[in-house]
Design a protein around this motif. Structure first.
Motif, mmCIF file in Angstrom:
data_model
loop_
_atom_site.group_PDB
_atom_site.id
_atom_site.type_symbol
_atom_site.label_atom_id
_atom_site.label_comp_id
_atom_site.label_asym_id
_atom_site.label_seq_id
_atom_site.Cartn_x
_atom_site.Cartn_y
_atom_site.Cartn_z
ATOM 1 N N VAL A 48 0.901 -1.059 0.002
ATOM 2 C CA VAL A 48 -0.012 0.023 0.095
ATOM 3 C C VAL A 48 0.754 1.276 -0.039
ATOM 4 C CG1 VAL A 48 -1.680 1.354 1.363
ATOM 5 C CG2 VAL A 48 -1.871 -1.126 1.057
ATOM 6 N N HIS A 49 1.891 1.259 0.899
ATOM 7 C CA HIS A 49 2.548 2.650 1.004
ATOM 8 C C HIS A 49 3.571 2.553 -0.191
ATOM 9 C CE1 HIS A 49 1.500 2.599 5.486
ATOM 10 N NE2 HIS A 49 1.092 3.741 4.882
ATOM 11 N N SER A 50 4.034 1.446 -0.736
ATOM 12 C CA SER A 50 4.837 1.595 -2.106
ATOM 13 C C SER A 50 4.184 2.173 -3.191
ATOM 14 C CB SER A 50 5.360 0.126 -2.488
ATOM 15 O OG SER A 50 6.044 -0.366 -1.526
ATOM 16 N N GLU A 51 2.551 1.946 -3.115
ATOM 17 C CA GLU A 51 1.965 2.195 -4.341
ATOM 18 C C GLU A 51 1.570 3.895 -3.999
ATOM 19 O OE1 GLU A 51 -1.563 -0.073 -4.570
ATOM 20 O OE2 GLU A 51 -0.246 -1.880 -5.263
ATOM 21 N N ARG A 52 1.731 4.400 -2.945
ATOM 22 C CA ARG A 52 1.117 5.800 -2.629
ATOM 23 C C ARG A 52 2.446 6.723 -2.664
ATOM 24 N NH1 ARG A 52 -2.732 4.820 2.486
ATOM 25 N NH2 ARG A 52 -4.389 3.661 1.221
ATOM 26 N N LEU A 53 3.775 6.122 -2.622
ATOM 27 C CA LEU A 53 4.619 6.799 -2.513
ATOM 28 C C LEU A 53 4.830 8.145 -3.425
ATOM 29 C CD1 LEU A 53 7.752 7.012 -1.254
ATOM 30 C CD2 LEU A 53 8.654 5.908 -3.228
ATOM 31 N N SER A 54 5.171 9.401 -2.799
ATOM 32 C CA SER A 54 5.535 10.352 -3.717
ATOM 33 C C SER A 54 6.813 11.104 -3.138
ATOM 34 C CB SER A 54 4.247 11.462 -3.594
ATOM 35 O OG SER A 54 4.422 11.842 -2.056
ATOM 36 N N ALA A 55 7.440 12.134 -3.740
ATOM 37 C CA ALA A 55 8.717 12.481 -3.499
ATOM 38 C C ALA A 55 8.604 13.944 -3.283
ATOM 39 C CB ALA A 55 9.975 12.090 -4.454
ATOM 40 N N PRO A 56 9.503 14.590 -2.462
ATOM 41 C CA PRO A 56 9.598 15.984 -2.550
ATOM 42 C C PRO A 56 9.416 16.608 -4.033
ATOM 43 C CG PRO A 56 11.253 15.272 -1.261
ATOM 44 C CD PRO A 56 10.668 13.886 -1.969
ATOM 45 N N ARG A 57 8.831 17.894 -3.993
ATOM 46 C CA ARG A 57 9.017 18.801 -5.123
ATOM 47 C C ARG A 57 10.317 18.925 -5.982
ATOM 48 N NH1 ARG A 57 6.089 24.033 -4.550
ATOM 49 N NH2 ARG A 57 4.182 22.534 -4.597
ATOM 50 N N GLY A 58 10.164 18.554 -7.115
ATOM 51 C CA GLY A 58 11.667 18.528 -7.753
ATOM 52 C C GLY A 58 12.339 17.264 -7.836
ATOM 53 N N TRP A 59 12.027 16.379 -6.872
ATOM 54 C CA TRP A 59 12.694 14.854 -6.822
ATOM 55 C C TRP A 59 11.899 14.092 -7.845
ATOM 56 C CZ3 TRP A 59 15.562 12.802 -2.621
ATOM 57 C CH2 TRP A 59 16.374 13.556 -2.108
ATOM 58 N N ASP A 60 12.769 13.096 -8.278
ATOM 59 C CA ASP A 60 12.279 11.971 -9.239
ATOM 60 C C ASP A 60 12.152 10.689 -8.415
ATOM 61 O OD1 ASP A 60 12.497 13.483 -11.735
ATOM 62 O OD2 ASP A 60 14.734 13.171 -11.622
ATOM 63 N N VAL A 61 11.184 9.968 -8.762
ATOM 64 C CA VAL A 61 10.926 8.696 -8.198
ATOM 65 C C VAL A 61 11.194 7.485 -9.307
ATOM 66 C CG1 VAL A 61 9.199 7.221 -7.184
ATOM 67 C CG2 VAL A 61 9.061 9.324 -6.756
ATOM 68 N N LEU A 62 12.388 6.666 -8.902
ATOM 69 C CA LEU A 62 12.549 5.729 -9.662
ATOM 70 C C LEU A 62 11.988 4.489 -9.327
ATOM 71 C CD1 LEU A 62 14.308 4.805 -12.152
ATOM 72 C CD2 LEU A 62 16.252 4.611 -10.587
ATOM 73 N N ARG A 63 11.258 3.656 -9.893
ATOM 74 C CA ARG A 63 10.575 2.529 -9.384
ATOM 75 C C ARG A 63 11.299 1.080 -10.132
ATOM 76 N NH1 ARG A 63 5.803 3.551 -6.747
ATOM 77 N NH2 ARG A 63 5.205 5.685 -6.703
ATOM 78 N N LEU A 64 11.878 0.529 -9.437
ATOM 79 C CA LEU A 64 12.577 -0.590 -10.025
ATOM 80 C C LEU A 64 11.899 -1.951 -9.916
ATOM 81 C CD1 LEU A 64 16.112 -0.256 -8.781
ATOM 82 C CD2 LEU A 64 15.081 0.361 -11.108
ATOM 83 N N ALA A 65 11.185 -2.543 -10.966
ATOM 84 C CA ALA A 65 10.355 -3.694 -11.011
ATOM 85 C C ALA A 65 11.314 -4.965 -10.357
ATOM 86 C CB ALA A 65 9.731 -3.860 -12.286
ATOM 87 N N PRO A 66 10.628 -5.646 -9.526
ATOM 88 C CA PRO A 66 11.388 -6.887 -9.174
ATOM 89 C C PRO A 66 11.442 -7.930 -10.453
ATOM 90 C CG PRO A 66 9.213 -6.875 -8.137
ATOM 91 C CD PRO A 66 9.297 -5.535 -8.810
ATOM 92 N N ASP A 67 12.337 -8.776 -10.659
ATOM 93 C CA ASP A 67 12.671 -9.805 -11.515
ATOM 94 C C ASP A 67 11.745 -10.961 -11.069
ATOM 95 O OD1 ASP A 67 13.514 -11.522 -13.322
ATOM 96 O OD2 ASP A 67 15.384 -11.639 -12.636
ATOM 97 N N PRO A 68 10.593 -11.321 -11.978
ATOM 98 C CA PRO A 68 9.690 -12.314 -11.629
ATOM 99 C C PRO A 68 10.378 -13.606 -11.594
ATOM 100 C CG PRO A 68 9.262 -11.669 -13.967
ATOM 101 C CD PRO A 68 10.263 -10.549 -13.137
ATOM 102 N N ASN A 69 11.500 -13.779 -12.266
ATOM 103 C CA ASN A 69 12.260 -15.258 -12.310
ATOM 104 C C ASN A 69 13.065 -15.175 -11.213
ATOM 105 O OD1 ASN A 69 10.959 -15.716 -14.639
ATOM 106 N ND2 ASN A 69 12.412 -14.422 -15.861
ATOM 107 N N ALA A 70 13.449 -14.137 -10.356
ATOM 108 C CA ALA A 70 14.451 -14.457 -9.335
ATOM 109 C C ALA A 70 13.901 -14.804 -8.076
ATOM 110 C CB ALA A 70 15.076 -12.927 -8.997
#
Length: 119
Positions: A48-70
């Motif tokens: 829930v908190h991962s989906e709602r994550l926001s960053a401060p103004r001027g910041w970027d959010v980089l979301r790295l998807a998990p490897d489904p085969n790992a």
């Protein structure tokens, strides 16, 4: 993959599914798969908190998807870990060296420490 860690958000008891870290120099928040080990400057978040994550103004959010085969560590990861453990466990030989130009004569050395005799 549950590593039995809980969400870092206050009053949230849900299981953590991702890890948040900040790259202050780049003004970037990085949200990736749950880290193997808890780090002091990283935050574990539930779904829930991962989906709602926001960053401060001027910041970027980089979301790295998990490897489904790992499913866990790879063979290469395990071999690298075994090599590191072997290297760390290797004894450091004590060497006897020639006289030193300092006030005493060096008779033994272990790492950065030296044993000198007084003259």
């Amino acid at each position: 993959m549950s590593l039995n860690r809980r969400c870092s958000r206050t009053a949230c008891g849900r299981p953590a599914v991702s890890t948040l870290t900040y790259v202050y120099a780049d003004q970037t928040a990085v949200l990736g798969p749950l880290a193997t080990f808890a780090e002091p400057h990283a935050y574990d978040l539930c779904e829930v908190h991962s989906e709602r994550l926001s960053a401060p103004r001027g910041w970027d959010v980089l979301r790295l998807a998990p490897d489904p085969n790992a499913i866990g560590p790879t063979t290469d990861d395990l071999l690298a870990l075994a090599d590191a453990v072997r290297e760390a466990a290797r004894p450091v030989p004590v060497t006897v060296s020639a006289p030193s130009a300092e006030t005493g004569r060096e008779v033994a050395r272990k790492g950065h420490l030296r044993m000198l005799t007084s003259e």
